[in-house]
Motif scaffolding. Sequence first.
Motif, PDB file in Angstrom:
ATOM      1  N   LEU A   4     -15.188  39.957   1.398  1.00  0.00           N
ATOM      2  CA  LEU A   4     -14.993  39.224   2.648  1.00  0.00           C
ATOM      3  C   LEU A   4     -16.285  38.528   3.046  1.00  0.00           C
ATOM      4  O   LEU A   4     -17.358  39.148   3.026  1.00  0.00           O
ATOM      5  CB  LEU A   4     -14.574  40.180   3.760  1.00  0.00           C
ATOM      6  CG  LEU A   4     -13.330  41.031   3.493  1.00  0.00           C
ATOM      7  CD1 LEU A   4     -13.140  42.069   4.594  1.00  0.00           C
ATOM      8  CD2 LEU A   4     -12.102  40.152   3.378  1.00  0.00           C
ATOM      9  N   GLU A   6     -17.771  36.183   6.221  1.00  0.00           N
ATOM     10  CA  GLU A   6     -17.587  35.573   7.534  1.00  0.00           C
ATOM     11  C   GLU A   6     -18.484  34.354   7.701  1.00  0.00           C
ATOM     12  O   GLU A   6     -19.541  34.256   7.087  1.00  0.00           O
ATOM     13  CB  GLU A   6     -17.908  36.556   8.666  1.00  0.00           C
ATOM     14  CG  GLU A   6     -17.131  37.855   8.639  1.00  0.00           C
ATOM     15  CD  GLU A   6     -17.940  38.991   8.050  1.00  0.00           C
ATOM     16  OE1 GLU A   6     -17.705  40.152   8.432  1.00  0.00           O
ATOM     17  OE2 GLU A   6     -18.806  38.718   7.192  1.00  0.00           O
ATOM     18  N   CYS A  22     -13.045  34.060   8.072  1.00  0.00           N
ATOM     19  CA  CYS A  22     -13.265  35.158   7.133  1.00  0.00           C
ATOM     20  C   CYS A  22     -12.493  34.829   5.862  1.00  0.00           C
ATOM     21  O   CYS A  22     -11.258  34.845   5.863  1.00  0.00           O
ATOM     22  CB  CYS A  22     -12.805  36.475   7.716  1.00  0.00           C
ATOM     23  SG  CYS A  22     -12.879  37.860   6.553  1.00  0.00           S
ATOM     24  N   TRP A  36     -10.799  42.001  13.122  1.00  0.00           N
ATOM     25  CA  TRP A  36     -12.136  41.613  13.570  1.00  0.00           C
ATOM     26  C   TRP A  36     -12.670  42.708  14.479  1.00  0.00           C
ATOM     27  O   TRP A  36     -11.962  43.189  15.370  1.00  0.00           O
ATOM     28  CB  TRP A  36     -12.102  40.294  14.338  1.00  0.00           C
ATOM     29  CG  TRP A  36     -11.919  39.077  13.494  1.00  0.00           C
ATOM     30  CD1 TRP A  36     -10.755  38.412  13.257  1.00  0.00           C
ATOM     31  CD2 TRP A  36     -12.937  38.362  12.791  1.00  0.00           C
ATOM     32  NE1 TRP A  36     -10.975  37.323  12.441  1.00  0.00           N
ATOM     33  CE2 TRP A  36     -12.323  37.268  12.148  1.00  0.00           C
ATOM     34  CE3 TRP A  36     -14.321  38.522  12.644  1.00  0.00           C
ATOM     35  CZ2 TRP A  36     -13.028  36.358  11.366  1.00  0.00           C
ATOM     36  CZ3 TRP A  36     -15.026  37.618  11.861  1.00  0.00           C
ATOM     37  CH2 TRP A  36     -14.373  36.543  11.233  1.00  0.00           C
ATOM     38  N   THR A  78      -7.625  33.196   4.199  1.00  0.00           N
ATOM     39  CA  THR A  78      -8.636  33.123   5.256  1.00  0.00           C
ATOM     40  C   THR A  78      -8.028  33.540   6.590  1.00  0.00           C
ATOM     41  O   THR A  78      -6.883  33.189   6.899  1.00  0.00           O
ATOM     42  CB  THR A  78      -9.195  31.695   5.366  1.00  0.00           C
ATOM     43  OG1 THR A  78      -9.801  31.333   4.121  1.00  0.00           O
ATOM     44  CG2 THR A  78     -10.237  31.606   6.472  1.00  0.00           C
ATOM     45  N   CYS A  96     -15.553  41.070   9.889  1.00  0.00           N
ATOM     46  CA  CYS A  96     -14.188  40.951   9.391  1.00  0.00           C
ATOM     47  C   CYS A  96     -13.914  42.173   8.520  1.00  0.00           C
ATOM     48  O   CYS A  96     -14.816  42.656   7.814  1.00  0.00           O
ATOM     49  CB  CYS A  96     -14.074  39.662   8.575  1.00  0.00           C
ATOM     50  SG  CYS A  96     -12.511  39.432   7.742  1.00  0.00           S
ATOM     51  N   GLY A 119     -16.908  42.672   5.765  1.00  0.00           N
ATOM     52  CA  GLY A 119     -17.832  41.590   5.501  1.00  0.00           C
ATOM     53  C   GLY A 119     -19.224  41.956   5.975  1.00  0.00           C
ATOM     54  O   GLY A 119     -19.453  43.048   6.513  1.00  0.00           O
TER      55      GLY A 119
END
Length: 128
Positions: A4, A6, A22, A36, A78, A96, A119
């Motif tokens: 991931l 971001e 993301c 999130w 995404t 994310c 992420g």
Amino acid sequence: QVQLVESGGGLVQAGGSLRLSCAATGRTLSTRAMGWFRQAPGKERNFVAAITWSGGSTYYADSVKGRFTISRDNAKNTVYLQMNSLKPEDTAVYYCAARTGVVYSSSSYAAPGTYDYWGQGTQVTVSS
């Protein structure tokens, strides 16, 4: 594995807007939902929003309802977080996350421990 990344964070004045993205790569077909979260300095990581990967159901923290919108583009793998009417208290690193496990309760979307991949985070700073 799911990777991931971001993007979209930055500095904005109170009342302004930002859109976070993301991008997911790898075994994205195993993903059941995306979320999130955000973490301010010295504080724990808190839930912001989540979306199911297939059905498009969405969930929000009370603090962002009516201001933030989570959405997804499956063709691009995404997930987005549109943030409007930003406040200084929204300042945090936004992360994310992806979860692959079966969801038995919608309340579990708010639990960071139910997500398998994260992420690196993107900083959002809202000035007053």
